[in-house]
Design an enzyme around this catalytic site. Structure first.
Site: not given
Ligand code: GAL
Ligand code: ZN
Length: 681
Positions: A118, A152-153, A160, A305, A313, A353-354, A356
């Site tokens: 949070c 990260n992102e 809450c 990235e 995903w 993510e195996k 990916h």
């Molecule tokens: C990004 C993330 C990475 C990885 C990647 C997979 O959004 O920063 O850690 O998860 O996606 O596509």
């Molecule tokens: Zn919160």
């Protein structure tokens, strides 16, 4: 303040996320050897290492990271060191459940994945600052360190009680008094008047449509709350290493963060880009978000990235055909990237993510992917000296604003089909297909560098933005504005007259009598003054002109005979209005006509369909997104920096092929008189 150039130093950085904590240490030796082989110059380390670095509260283990950074440094590989604060260890959520986010309906978002923090939690912030402080103190002067990567992102939202208290403080700062807040939110409607600050909540799950102004302020607040987390960590690492640039990686075109506000706080802008390799317009998505990254950065940016192949995903995760990774990487370079990196270096064997893709896949260095990765490393190494740090030539701006995005997507509006991002994509596509390189810009930004400014649709425009647009046209600019623009003020109040009077004056319109959104399967026909016909979708409006010329009229439906597209000379400039969305070819034709009238030429002309052309630093990038080999006719003599070979007359591009041409006997200006070039050209 340091910037990206301090990390790139005349090169294009190449590499990716490196997560060696997932592997036994013996593997690291092979990693660095193969990194060298692939031309990797930069790896991002530690993004998800919190539980490894601080296995129990206050108990730190840095030895492995010491060894890793020394190893990388010994092999000449620079380190982008991440603060690990995106994924707190289970002990934090277990001991302090108040650090876990709560959804709109009050349910807890648990650990067991990532990003479970949070942004408003004082305990989370304390712990994040503590690990960041340790990391920065230990590695701030490490010779391998080239950049800091915070978190990260950032994107987690929370509703809450701690968020509620934080939101109230933010609202007090923004609105001052409760009276002002009630006025800004229009709480006279539906008996929503607040008598005390403590009554105010984040917009939690409710019975029916929630207050749109409250939702808008909550979107602004959440972006700011996350930004506070970023700036707190930025300040810590910068204190320990003032000469090292600091960044965080954004998701592309991400709704949750006001990118314009964030970019101001970063030394360098970094983006993660994952176009769908199976989507016909994947390359255009790449171009759009690359244009956004460059515009946020105001210059070169970092592709933090991308994927060498499939992601994990999408419902169906397709790999990339041979050559596509290279093509899309060169596209990013053409559009201003000075760092080309992947998620991730070595493909994981376990975890979510195996499947990916990675630079080094499960099948090892004999794999087609690793060969392509190695060849790309060599390409970027060759391009670096000519490209790194140079500007991209763009003389068109597409206006984009998160405030307008948030406000335009509230419930209770004329049409849910007007999707902000989809609409920007459609307009950007028209310019991209015509090879008019386009920056994105905030509507209140300085627009004088641009001959053409387009607005796909900006429902909310502040007074400052409207004055800016009016001045831009008055002093000679060409503006093409789309439907449903200039409707609401900064607090989502409808402007008097339905559309702001300043904008109507610029556009030469007396009134917009009705919004006339179209159904999903509905198409209208419009006829131009020359008798041409085009189809349009999505939206229509019942307009009344006041001085504007009618460029096209609706031909059928309730609006038959009414103006659809108008054009108005205003001051020294011209303002177009599109009250409907022309089909892609027609939109492209309209925008190219406006560009031509504004004196613009595309980056290159008479190219085969599917060939993208971009000018950067006096070089011409040609990128073949089409399905087969093509030949491009080009005047003059040049050298292709990718092959080192000279050429003249015709450039042949394989499927997924690219060329980076340096004109030999022509000044670049002869190829493109309106483009900007660096001083030495
Ligand atoms: C990004 C993330 C990475 C990885 C990647 C997979 O959004 O920063 O850690 O998860 O996606 O596509
Ligand atoms: Zn919160």
């Amino acid at each position: 303040m340091p910037d990206l150039n301090d990390a790139t130093r005349g090169r294009i950085l190449y590499g990716g996320d490196y997560n060696p904590e997932q592997w036994p240490e013996e593997t690291w030796q092979e990693d660095v050897r193969l990194m060298r082989q692939a031309g990797v110059t930069s790896v991002t380390v530690g993004v998800f290492s919190w539980a490894r670095l601080e296995p129990a509260p206050g108990a730190y283990d840095f030895d492995w990271l010491d060894r890793l950074l020394d190893l990388l440094h010994a092999h000449g590989i620079g380190v982008v060191l991440a603060t690990p604060t995106a994924s707190p260890p289970p002990w934090l959520g277990h001991r302090h459940p108040e650090t876990l986010p709560q959804a709109e309906n009050g349910t807890t978002v648990w650990y067991g994945s990532r990003n479970q923090f949070c942004a408003s939690s004082p305990e989370y912030r304390r712990r994040a600052a503590a690990i960041t402080e340790r990391l920065a103190a230990r590695y701030g002067a490490h010779p391998a360190l080239t950049m800091w990567h915070v978190n990260n992102e950032y994107g987690t939202h929370c509703w809450c009680d701690e968020t509620a208290a934080h939101f109230r403080r933010w609202l007090q700062h923004r609105h001052g008094t409760l009276e002002e807040l009630n006025s800004a939110w229009g709480t006279a409607f539906w008996s929503q008047h607040y008598a005390e600050w403590d009554e105010i909540l984040p917009p939690r799950q409710a019975q029916y449509i929630r207050n749109p102004a409250q939702l808008l302020d909550f979107a602004r607040f959440t972006s700011d709350a996350l930004l506070e987390c970023y700036t707190a960590e930025h300040a810590i690492v910068a204190r320990h290493s003032p000469a090292i640039p600091v960044t965080t990686n954004h998701m592309p075109f991400w709704r949750g963060q006001d990118g314009w506000a964030w970019a101001k706080q970063q030394d360098a802008v970094a983006l993660d880009i994952y176009p769908d390799p199976d989507h016909a317009l994947g390359a255009q998505h790449g171009a759009l978000v690359q244009d956004l990254a460059r515009s946020m950065a105001g210059g070169p940016w970092m592709l933090m990235e991308q994927a060498t192949g499939a992601v994990n995903w999408r419902p169906v995760n397709r790999p990339k055909p041979h050559g596509l990774t290279r093509l899309w990487s060169l596209q990013a370079v053409a559009r201003g990237a000075d760092a080309i990196c992947f998620f991730q270096w070595r493909q994981s064997r376990q975890g979510a993510e195996k499947f990916h893709s990675a630079m080094l896949p499960h099948s090892g260095p004999g794999h087609r992917t690793f060969r392509e990765v190695t060849a790309l490393g060599a390409d970027l190494d060759r391009l670096g000296p000519a490209v790194s740090g140079t500007p991209v030539a763009a003389d068109t701006a597409l206006l984009h604003d998160w405030d307008a995005w948030w406000a335009s997507e509230q419930p209770g509006r004329p049409s849910e089909l007007l999707d902000y991002q989809e609409n920007v994509t459609a307009w950007h596509r028209a310019l991209w297909e015509a090879n008019h390189t386009t920056d994105l810009a905030h509507p209140a930004a300085d627009l004088t560098p641009y001959r053409l400014v387009v607005i796909p649709s900006l429902y909310l425009l502040t007074d400052a933005a409207l004055d800016n647009l009016a001045a831009y046209v008055r002093t000679g600019g060409t503006l093409v504005a789309g439907y449903f623009t200039g409707v609401a003020d900064h607090q989502d109040r409808i402007r008097p007259g339905g559309v702001d009077a300043r904008l109507r004056e610029v556009l030469g319109l007396a009134a917009v009598h009705q919004w006339w959104p179209l159904n999903a399967d509905e198409t209208l026909h419009c006829t131009t003054a020359d008798g041409d016909t085009f189809e349009s979708t999505l939206w229509a409006e019942e307009l009344e002109t006041a001085g504007a010329e009618t460029v096209a009229r609706y031909r059928d439906g309730e609006l038959a005979g009414h103006p659809a597209v108008t054009r108005h000379a205003h001051g020294e400039g011209t303002a177009w209005y599109l009250s409907t969305r022309p089909a892609p070819d027609a939109l492209r034709a309209l925008l190219t006509r406006a560009a031509r009238e504004a004196g613009l030429r595309p980056a290159a002309e008479h190219l085969p369909a599917g060939v993208e052309a971009v000018r950067r630093g006096g070089l011409l990038f040609l990128l073949n997104h089409g399905p087969q080999q093509v030949s491009c006719d080009l005047p003059g003599h040049w050298e292709d920096l990718l092959t080192g070979k000279p050429g003249t007359g015709t450039v042949t591009l394989e499927r997924h092929g690219a060329a980076v041409l340096r004109p030999a006997d022509l000044r670049p200006a002869d190829l493109h008189p309106t483009a900007m070039y660096p001083a030495e050209q």
